[in-house]
Design an enzyme around this catalytic site. Structure first.
Site, PDB file in Angstrom:
ATOM      1  N   ARG A   1      24.727  32.320  -8.158  1.00  0.00           N
ATOM      2  CA  ARG A   1      24.543  32.608  -6.734  1.00  0.00           C
ATOM      3  C   ARG A   1      25.529  33.657  -6.227  1.00  0.00           C
ATOM      4  NH1 ARG A   1      25.894  29.527  -1.426  1.00  0.00           N
ATOM      5  NH2 ARG A   1      24.093  29.908  -0.072  1.00  0.00           N
TER       6      ARG A   1
ATOM      7  N   ILE B   1      21.376  33.703   3.357  1.00  0.00           N
ATOM      8  CA  ILE B   1      20.941  33.140   2.084  1.00  0.00           C
ATOM      9  C   ILE B   1      20.967  31.632   2.279  1.00  0.00           C
ATOM     10  CG2 ILE B   1      23.295  33.302   1.158  1.00  0.00           C
ATOM     11  CD1 ILE B   1      22.091  33.535  -1.632  1.00  0.00           C
ATOM     12  N   SER B   2      19.888  30.964   1.940  1.00  0.00           N
ATOM     13  CA  SER B   2      19.774  29.525   2.197  1.00  0.00           C
ATOM     14  C   SER B   2      20.846  28.738   1.457  1.00  0.00           C
ATOM     15  CB  SER B   2      18.395  29.017   1.768  1.00  0.00           C
ATOM     16  OG  SER B   2      17.377  29.578   2.565  1.00  0.00           O
ATOM     17  N   ALA B   3      21.180  27.581   2.007  1.00  0.00           N
ATOM     18  CA  ALA B   3      22.112  26.682   1.339  1.00  0.00           C
ATOM     19  C   ALA B   3      21.538  26.267  -0.016  1.00  0.00           C
ATOM     20  CB  ALA B   3      22.363  25.449   2.201  1.00  0.00           C
TER      21      ALA B   3
END
Length: 210
Positions: free
Chosen positions: A35, A61-63
């Protein structure tokens, strides 16, 4: 094991303990796709905290737990054809690609700058070819490459876009956050021969679908 790898391992162990990561395919994907290379350098030290991160152009950016949850909900398997609406940084598309092993992931982004950013990240992560990045209006999908076994929408819509329903294969699933009053709810849309059904999953918070 370097600092990022150790942090990634701890994060995935936590997501497994919380019942978010349940399949071997998603576990391996989350462990394999780094990530931190998908976010700007100045926030990389936050990459393995389970939180969304502001990236650029008003986007996030999503968790990690949300990426894992959405990937689990499509039940990844080899040979799938997946459409992602909202490429963002390209991270979720690569996680899905790794989870299915063999197949194709198409991701579409409306912002030209983010489209380029996602493309660079996908190449650096080693998923170019399996992940195909397009610039355009995600609400219209990619009819040229339909039907899709799964569609992931990574921004909150007011309604389910009809073109996406049309491009979903019979037997396919769509995961989409919908704005309902003051809240957003994540749904799984299942398309059968006799129509579509929606199943509520949880409350969420996404940027709006443009």
């Amino acid at each position: 094991m370097n600092e990022f790898e150790a942090a990634r391992r701890r994060l995935i162990d936590e997501l497994k303990a919380d019942g978010i990561v349940t399949s071997r395919a998603v576990e391996e994907a989350m462990l394999s796709v780094p990530r931190h290379i998908f976010v700007p350098r100045y926030i990389r030290h936050y990459a393995y905290q389970d939180t969304p991160l502001a990236i650029m152009r008003g986007q996030t950016i999503s968790a990690p737990h949300m990426v894992a949850m959405m990937c689990e909900l499509i039940k990844p398997r080899g040979g799938m054809r997946i459409l992602e609406v909202g490429a963002g940084t390209g991270y979720q598309a690569c996680v899905c690609a790794r989870a299915i092993g063999e197949g194709e992931v198409y991701t579409i982004e409306i912002d030209p700058y983010l489209t380029l950013y996602a493309t660079i990240n996908v190449i650096q992560a080693g998923y170019w070819g399996m992940v195909k990045v397009f610039q355009g209006d995600g609400k219209m999908g990619l009819p040229k490459y339909a039907p899709f076994d799964a569609i992931l929408v990574t921004a909150a819509a007011s309604t389910v876009p009809q073109p996406l329903i049309d491009q979903l294969a019979v037997g396919g699933v769509m995961v989409i956050p919908l704005k309902e009053g003051d809240y957003q709810r994540l749904y799984v849309i299942e398309k059968g021969k006799d129509g579509v059904r929606r199943r509520f999953i949880t409350y969420v918070s996404f940027v709006d679908l443009k």
